[in-house]
Motif scaffolding. Structure first.
Motif, PDB file in Angstrom:
ATOM      1  N   LYS A  94       0.826  -1.211   0.000  1.00  0.00           N
ATOM      2  CA  LYS A  94       0.000   0.000   0.000  1.00  0.00           C
ATOM      3  C   LYS A  94       0.858   1.257   0.000  1.00  0.00           C
ATOM      4  O   LYS A  94       0.510   2.252  -0.635  1.00  0.00           O
ATOM      5  CB  LYS A  94      -0.929   0.009   1.209  1.00  0.00           C
ATOM      6  CG  LYS A  94      -2.137  -0.888   1.048  1.00  0.00           C
ATOM      7  CD  LYS A  94      -3.046  -0.804   2.261  1.00  0.00           C
ATOM      8  CE  LYS A  94      -4.268  -1.669   2.110  1.00  0.00           C
ATOM      9  NZ  LYS A  94      -5.144  -1.600   3.294  1.00  0.00           N
ATOM     10  N   LEU A 102      -4.067   2.615  -6.155  1.00  0.00           N
ATOM     11  CA  LEU A 102      -4.952   2.412  -5.010  1.00  0.00           C
ATOM     12  C   LEU A 102      -6.411   2.671  -5.386  1.00  0.00           C
ATOM     13  O   LEU A 102      -7.304   1.925  -4.980  1.00  0.00           O
ATOM     14  CB  LEU A 102      -4.540   3.312  -3.842  1.00  0.00           C
ATOM     15  CG  LEU A 102      -3.251   2.905  -3.105  1.00  0.00           C
ATOM     16  CD1 LEU A 102      -2.885   3.957  -2.068  1.00  0.00           C
ATOM     17  CD2 LEU A 102      -3.424   1.554  -2.453  1.00  0.00           C
ATOM     18  N   ALA A 103      -6.654   3.738  -6.166  1.00  0.00           N
ATOM     19  CA  ALA A 103      -8.020   4.043  -6.593  1.00  0.00           C
ATOM     20  C   ALA A 103      -8.558   2.924  -7.485  1.00  0.00           C
ATOM     21  O   ALA A 103      -9.722   2.509  -7.352  1.00  0.00           O
ATOM     22  CB  ALA A 103      -8.051   5.381  -7.339  1.00  0.00           C
ATOM     23  N   GLN A 106      -9.411  -0.021  -5.243  1.00  0.00           N
ATOM     24  CA  GLN A 106     -10.656   0.222  -4.507  1.00  0.00           C
ATOM     25  C   GLN A 106     -11.870   0.026  -5.408  1.00  0.00           C
ATOM     26  O   GLN A 106     -12.888  -0.526  -4.984  1.00  0.00           O
ATOM     27  CB  GLN A 106     -10.666   1.625  -3.896  1.00  0.00           C
ATOM     28  CG  GLN A 106      -9.726   1.798  -2.710  1.00  0.00           C
ATOM     29  CD  GLN A 106     -10.093   0.884  -1.548  1.00  0.00           C
ATOM     30  OE1 GLN A 106     -11.248   0.560  -1.323  1.00  0.00           O
ATOM     31  NE2 GLN A 106      -9.087   0.457  -0.802  1.00  0.00           N
ATOM     32  N   VAL A 109     -12.405  -3.664  -5.819  1.00  0.00           N
ATOM     33  CA  VAL A 109     -12.958  -4.266  -4.602  1.00  0.00           C
ATOM     34  C   VAL A 109     -14.451  -3.981  -4.520  1.00  0.00           C
ATOM     35  O   VAL A 109     -15.245  -4.858  -4.185  1.00  0.00           O
ATOM     36  CB  VAL A 109     -12.226  -3.733  -3.347  1.00  0.00           C
ATOM     37  CG1 VAL A 109     -12.970  -4.119  -2.077  1.00  0.00           C
ATOM     38  CG2 VAL A 109     -10.802  -4.249  -3.322  1.00  0.00           C
ATOM     39  N   GLN A 110     -14.846  -2.751  -4.850  1.00  0.00           N
ATOM     40  CA  GLN A 110     -16.260  -2.377  -4.772  1.00  0.00           C
ATOM     41  C   GLN A 110     -17.089  -3.076  -5.836  1.00  0.00           C
ATOM     42  O   GLN A 110     -18.270  -3.339  -5.632  1.00  0.00           O
ATOM     43  CB  GLN A 110     -16.414  -0.865  -4.877  1.00  0.00           C
ATOM     44  CG  GLN A 110     -15.884  -0.146  -3.649  1.00  0.00           C
ATOM     45  CD  GLN A 110     -15.873   1.363  -3.814  1.00  0.00           C
ATOM     46  OE1 GLN A 110     -16.173   1.878  -4.880  1.00  0.00           O
ATOM     47  NE2 GLN A 110     -15.512   2.059  -2.751  1.00  0.00           N
TER      48      GLN A 110
END
Length: 127
Positions: A94, A102-103, A106, A109-110
């Motif tokens: 990370k 990272l975006a 994310q 993951v969503q």
């Protein structure tokens, strides 16, 4: 009547205990004569032999359980060490990832399937 023991630690221990218990009970109870079963002395003798046999079975069972507990404790220790290592690796990754990476992560993951809980890698993602 004697089934082969399965090669799992607890199953092998229980199987050995069962085989031993049957053999032990047979050897302990066979010398007891039932001819004088009407006398109180032979009943007491049988009760004593049964009590001894049960004590021995109990001690062997406790030994098997203690052995299995030690194996499980070692597995828990190894899993906790592996978890700690993975958490450290995750934290390092990370810190090294760019804000764009990272975006993107994310967003993956969503959008992952709620039934699996595993991120769905997009096209071109390497595994």
């Amino acid at each position: 009547m004697n089934a082969p023991c399965v090669a799992v630690a607890m199953d092998v221990g229980v199987c050995r205990l069962r085989s031993f218990s049957i053999a032990f009970l047979s050897s302990v109870l066979s010398p007891v004569s039932l001819e004088n079963s009407s006398s109180g002395a032979s009943v007491v003798a049988i009760d004593n032999k049964i009590e001894q046999a049960m004590d021995l079975v109990k001690s062997h069972l406790m030994y098997a359980v203690r052995e299995e507990v030690e194996v499980l404790k070692e597995q828990i220790k190894e899993l906790m060490e592996k978890n700690s290592q993975l958490e450290q690796e995750n934290a390092l990754l990370k810190t090294l990832a760019s804000p764009e990476q990272l975006a993107q992560f994310q967003a993956q993951v969503q959008s992952s399937s709620p039934t699996t809980g595993v991120p769905n890698p997009g096209p071109g993602a390497s595994t």
